[in-house]
Design a protein around this motif. Structure first.
Motif, PDB file in Angstrom:
ATOM      1  N   ALA A  18      12.596  46.425  27.443  1.00 28.62           N
ATOM      2  CA  ALA A  18      12.308  47.860  27.423  1.00 28.62           C
ATOM      3  C   ALA A  18      12.233  48.371  25.987  1.00 28.62           C
ATOM      4  N   ALA A  19      13.112  47.837  25.133  1.00 27.91           N
ATOM      5  CA  ALA A  19      13.100  48.261  23.730  1.00 27.91           C
ATOM      6  C   ALA A  19      11.778  47.893  23.063  1.00 27.91           C
ATOM      7  N   ILE A  20      11.290  46.697  23.373  1.00 28.04           N
ATOM      8  CA  ILE A  20      10.002  46.281  22.816  1.00 28.04           C
ATOM      9  C   ILE A  20       8.905  47.224  23.278  1.00 28.04           C
ATOM     10  N   GLU A  21       8.919  47.545  24.561  1.00 28.92           N
ATOM     11  CA  GLU A  21       7.907  48.446  25.106  1.00 28.92           C
ATOM     12  C   GLU A  21       8.006  49.846  24.488  1.00 28.92           C
ATOM     13  N   ASP A  22       9.232  50.247  24.152  1.00 31.46           N
ATOM     14  CA  ASP A  22       9.443  51.572  23.563  1.00 31.46           C
ATOM     15  C   ASP A  22       9.041  51.633  22.101  1.00 31.46           C
ATOM     16  N   GLY A  23       8.740  50.497  21.508  1.00 28.71           N
ATOM     17  CA  GLY A  23       8.284  50.479  20.128  1.00 28.71           C
ATOM     18  C   GLY A  23       9.370  50.637  19.090  1.00 28.71           C
ATOM     19  N   VAL A  24      10.571  50.066  19.350  1.00 28.54           N
ATOM     20  CA  VAL A  24      11.648  50.194  18.378  1.00 28.54           C
ATOM     21  C   VAL A  24      11.361  49.351  17.143  1.00 28.54           C
ATOM     22  N   ASP A  25      12.083  49.633  16.073  1.00 34.09           N
ATOM     23  CA  ASP A  25      11.943  48.893  14.820  1.00 34.09           C
ATOM     24  C   ASP A  25      13.104  47.945  14.554  1.00 34.09           C
ATOM     25  N   VAL A  26      14.288  48.345  14.994  1.00 32.79           N
ATOM     26  CA  VAL A  26      15.497  47.565  14.728  1.00 32.79           C
ATOM     27  C   VAL A  26      16.339  47.548  15.995  1.00 32.79           C
ATOM     28  N   ILE A  27      16.912  46.392  16.286  1.00 34.82           N
ATOM     29  CA  ILE A  27      17.840  46.264  17.410  1.00 34.82           C
ATOM     30  C   ILE A  27      19.192  45.823  16.868  1.00 34.82           C
ATOM     31  N   SER A  28      20.244  46.517  17.283  1.00 37.92           N
ATOM     32  CA  SER A  28      21.614  46.176  16.897  1.00 37.92           C
ATOM     33  C   SER A  28      22.371  45.746  18.144  1.00 37.92           C
ATOM     34  N   ILE A  29      22.892  44.524  18.138  1.00 33.66           N
ATOM     35  CA  ILE A  29      23.546  43.965  19.331  1.00 33.66           C
ATOM     36  C   ILE A  29      24.942  43.477  18.961  1.00 33.66           C
ATOM     37  N   SER A  30      25.951  44.179  19.437  1.00 34.58           N
ATOM     38  CA  SER A  30      27.327  43.745  19.228  1.00 34.58           C
ATOM     39  C   SER A  30      27.858  43.102  20.507  1.00 34.58           C
ATOM     40  N   ILE A  31      27.149  42.102  20.947  1.00 32.33           N
ATOM     41  CA  ILE A  31      27.489  41.371  22.165  1.00 32.33           C
ATOM     42  C   ILE A  31      27.278  39.897  21.876  1.00 32.33           C
ATOM     43  N   GLY A  32      28.081  39.038  22.454  1.00 31.40           N
ATOM     44  CA  GLY A  32      27.885  37.616  22.237  1.00 31.40           C
ATOM     45  C   GLY A  32      28.771  36.788  23.144  1.00 31.40           C
ATOM     46  N   GLY A  33      28.600  35.503  23.081  1.00 31.97           N
ATOM     47  CA  GLY A  33      29.383  34.588  23.900  1.00 31.97           C
ATOM     48  C   GLY A  33      29.556  33.273  23.181  1.00 31.97           C
ATOM     49  N   ILE A  34      29.705  32.210  23.935  1.00 31.67           N
ATOM     50  CA  ILE A  34      29.906  30.897  23.335  1.00 31.67           C
ATOM     51  C   ILE A  34      28.590  30.380  22.777  1.00 31.67           C
ATOM     52  N   SER A  35      28.696  29.434  21.848  1.00 32.55           N
ATOM     53  CA  SER A  35      27.508  28.829  21.263  1.00 32.55           C
ATOM     54  C   SER A  35      26.742  28.066  22.332  1.00 32.55           C
ATOM     55  N   SER A  36      25.417  28.290  22.375  1.00 26.44           N
ATOM     56  CA  SER A  36      24.560  27.654  23.372  1.00 26.44           C
ATOM     57  C   SER A  36      23.240  27.272  22.732  1.00 26.44           C
ATOM     58  N   PRO A  37      22.530  26.287  23.290  1.00 24.02           N
ATOM     59  CA  PRO A  37      21.167  26.042  22.816  1.00 24.02           C
ATOM     60  C   PRO A  37      20.338  27.306  22.969  1.00 24.02           C
ATOM     61  N   MET A  91      11.507  39.723  17.601  1.00 24.31           N
ATOM     62  CA  MET A  91      11.051  39.330  16.276  1.00 24.31           C
ATOM     63  C   MET A  91       9.557  39.108  16.248  1.00 24.31           C
ATOM     64  N   ALA A  92       9.014  38.487  17.300  1.00 20.98           N
ATOM     65  CA  ALA A  92       7.572  38.228  17.347  1.00 20.98           C
ATOM     66  C   ALA A  92       6.757  39.513  17.347  1.00 20.98           C
ATOM     67  N   LYS A  93       7.389  40.618  17.770  1.00 20.71           N
ATOM     68  CA  LYS A  93       6.735  41.929  17.750  1.00 20.71           C
ATOM     69  C   LYS A  93       7.052  42.717  16.483  1.00 20.71           C
ATOM     70  N   GLY A  94       7.684  42.063  15.523  1.00 23.27           N
ATOM     71  CA  GLY A  94       8.002  42.718  14.265  1.00 23.27           C
ATOM     72  C   GLY A  94       9.284  43.510  14.267  1.00 23.27           C
ATOM     73  N   ILE A  95      10.158  43.296  15.255  1.00 21.91           N
ATOM     74  CA  ILE A  95      11.405  44.040  15.383  1.00 21.91           C
ATOM     75  C   ILE A  95      12.544  43.233  14.761  1.00 21.91           C
ATOM     76  N   PHE A  96      13.303  43.858  13.910  1.00 23.80           N
ATOM     77  CA  PHE A  96      14.450  43.216  13.261  1.00 23.80           C
ATOM     78  C   PHE A  96      15.647  43.246  14.206  1.00 23.80           C
ATOM     79  N   VAL A  97      16.365  42.123  14.313  1.00 22.32           N
ATOM     80  CA  VAL A  97      17.511  42.036  15.223  1.00 22.32           C
ATOM     81  C   VAL A  97      18.763  41.668  14.427  1.00 22.32           C
TER      82      VAL A  97
END
Length: 569
Positions: free
Chosen positions: A88-107, A121-127
């Motif tokens: 939804a964020a990509i569709e909304d045309g955001v520029d930056v995404i901030s994510i304070s969520i995570g879990g265990i290391s995974s492939p 990132m492929a749409k030019g959005i910084f994460v």
């Protein structure tokens, strides 16, 4: 797959022209992690917040926010909700995404944040993502993908100082958001209930252990309760004040809490000295002096003890974390009144965690995006990393929670310097298609790489991890020589010359070819090769890894690339 929210994400730190914060409505603590939250729960404690009067402003205060809730009240965040929010964020045309969520290391093909971040990132959005709160242990990172900025947490130079003065004249600085202005500086007897007891309840000052403490200061260990809950039985027992001690693992990372009685919290090392003093005399005395907000701590920034450390398990050939930023004792916006009073606008809180550092860096990225709208997410990341600070306010190397020099797996490229990041001179750019040979080099199947790119991929070409055009190096080096190529883009002056400076890791020889780069135009690209060889002089003792850097310098710019070498014996 469900992930755990590191921390609630309603912050006054904001991101880009239009941006997104993935949010939960509940504080959630992972195992082996710690996040500090200061709450004022009764009117008598509101004086604590008088030290934070004024106007709050974020990193990018003119930004617009789009906030998507993806986590339930228990702090669990479903894969479908995460991906839906990022889509939804990509569709909304955001520029930056901030994510304070995570879990265990995974492939990466099995990591929903990595998947959503790649599409962004492929749409030019910084994460920007939190590194995690499982430090100070090694290899505890979350959000390790190279297309994500992985952010660790540092302290700031602000202290809400409450100093313990002993009867022998020695002083130890602690912190407290409670700053009573009527507490006398008179020396008082100090007692330590656990001094002659192995009972854990005595260590944490449980009610039954608080005997003959009237009018005295009480030294207590942390654990088992919040600061306010821990102080209540001490107050009820008639004590004049309380001194809390950090645990060994916390070192000098001292949270500024609020208390129901005059109190402070001190470092583990200072607490041990305090206990030794109590043991040394039959009449130990101490006082607490409340000094208010003090700016200019020369140890700042230090790495917060909980900040997760590298190396990356998902991709050891990429140095992580990328950067550290302010994430401890941060004044942040809060969705409700912290003292449970509906007739107030005191909706700020003091919070700690890599969840605080992540949006700081998202805000920096927003400023860079505004100043350089043509820069890719990788270019912005490069600018942040290659211009980072390596010294503290005392002009010494950045320290960890023990006040020892922090290693490369704690700080990555260093501490963010937003001003320098806006004019980096050179950048290391990466386009979305450049990740394909890198991912194939991780021995992912065609189907797994296809899942990441969301388009059909055949792994006909692969490269070693360290060959990705990343602004740092992380390699495992044995007896065989290794060579890698990097390509830099000139974003400084049209006519400029850069000369390389090498600080090789101990026991490693590095050769860079060519040793100088000559640019005649803006956006001109040039490549160079870096060769790593184990020194013939012998092995390095007592360490699993060594660190160094290479740096390209011109008259105006310094472009630093950190190097981590894991020694393959």
């Amino acid at each position: 797959m469900a992930l755990m929210a590191f921390l609630i994400m309603f912050l006054f730190i904001v991101n880009s022209h239009l941006s997104i914060i993935l949010a939960s409505d509940h504080l959630s603590q992972q195992s082996n992690s710690e996040i500090y939250i200061v709450r004022v729960e009764s009117p008598e404690n509101l004086h604590a917040w008088h030290h934070a009067n004024g106007t709050a402003a974020g990193i990018a205060p003119r930004a617009h926010l789009a906030v998507y809730k993806v986590c339930n009240p228990s702090g669990m965040c479903s894969e479908s909700d995460m991906l839906a929010a990022m889509d939804a964020a990509i569709e909304d045309g955001v520029d930056v995404i901030s994510i304070s969520i995570g879990g265990i290391s995974s492939p990466f093909w099995d990591d929903n944040i990595a998947l959503g971040a790649f599409s962004s990132m492929a749409k030019g959005i910084f994460v920007s993502c939190s590194a995690g709160n499982d430090g100070p242990y090694n290899a505890t990172l979350s959000n390790e993908a190279p297309w994500i900025l992985t952010v660790g947490a540092s302290t700031t130079d602000r202290q809400m100082k409450a100093t313990v003065a002993l009867g022998n004249g020695i002083e130890y600085d602690g912190e407290s958001t409670s700053q009573p202005n009527d507490f006398p500086p008179t020396l008082l007897p100090i007692v330590y209930p656990a001094l002659n007891s192995s009972y854990f309840g005595a260590f944490v000052c449980s009610p039954e252990s608080l005997i003959n403490v009237e009018g005295k200061l009480v030294l207590c260990g942390t654990g088992g309760a919040t600061a306010i809950a821990k102080g209540q039985p001490v107050k009820d027992a008639g004590a004049a004040g309380m001194i809390l001690m950090n645990e060994d693992i916390e070192g000098y990372t001292i949270p500024a809490h609020d208390y129901v009685l005059p109190a402070t919290r001190i470092s583990y090392a200072d607490a041990q000295n305090l206990i030794a003093y109590i043991n040394s005399t039959s009449t130990p005395m101490a006082s607490i002096s409340f000094k208010g907000t003090v700016i200019g701590n020369k140890h700042a920034p230090t790495v917060a003890f909980f900040s997760s450390r590298g190396p990356s398990r998902a991709s050891p050939g990429i140095l992580k974390p990328d950067i550290i930023g302010p994430g401890f004792n941060i004044l942040a916006a809060w969705p409700t009144s912290i003292e449970n009073n509906t007739h107030t606008n005191l909706t700020f809180n003091m919070i700690s965690g890599t969840s605080m550092a992540c949006p700081h860096l998202a805000g920096v990225a927003a400023l860079l995006k505004s100043a350089h709208p043509d820069w890719s997410p990788a270019a912005i990341k490069s600018a942040i990393m290659t211009t980072a600070d390596l010294v503290n306010l005392g002009n010494n190397p950045i320290e960890d929670e023990r006040h020892l020099p922090a290693n490369i797996f704690a700080i990555g490229a260093g501490h963010v310097n937003p001003s320098r990041a806006s004019d980096p001179g050179l950048i290391y750019d990466i386009q979305s298609q450049d990740y394909v040979p890198y991912l194939c080099g991780l021995n992912y199947t065609d189907q797994q790489v296809t899942a990441i790119l969301q388009k059909k991929v055949n792994c006909t070409n692969s490269i070693p991890e360290a060959e990705l055009n990343y602004p740092s190096f992380s390699i495992k080096l044995g007896s065989e020589t290794q060579e890698y190529t990097r390509t830099v883009t000139n974003v400084g002056d049209a006519n400029s010359t850069y000369t390389v400076e090498i600080s090789p890791p101990e026991g490693v020889e590095i050769v860079v070819t060519p040793s100088s780069l000559y640019f005649s135009a803006v956006k001109e690209r040039m490549a160079y090769q870096v060769t790593f060889t184990r020194s013939a002089s012998g092995t390095v003792s007592n360490t699993d890894f060594v660190q160094g850097y290479l740096k390209w310098s011109s008259d105006k710019h310094s472009v630093r690339n950190p190097i981590a070498v894991i020694l393959d014996q």
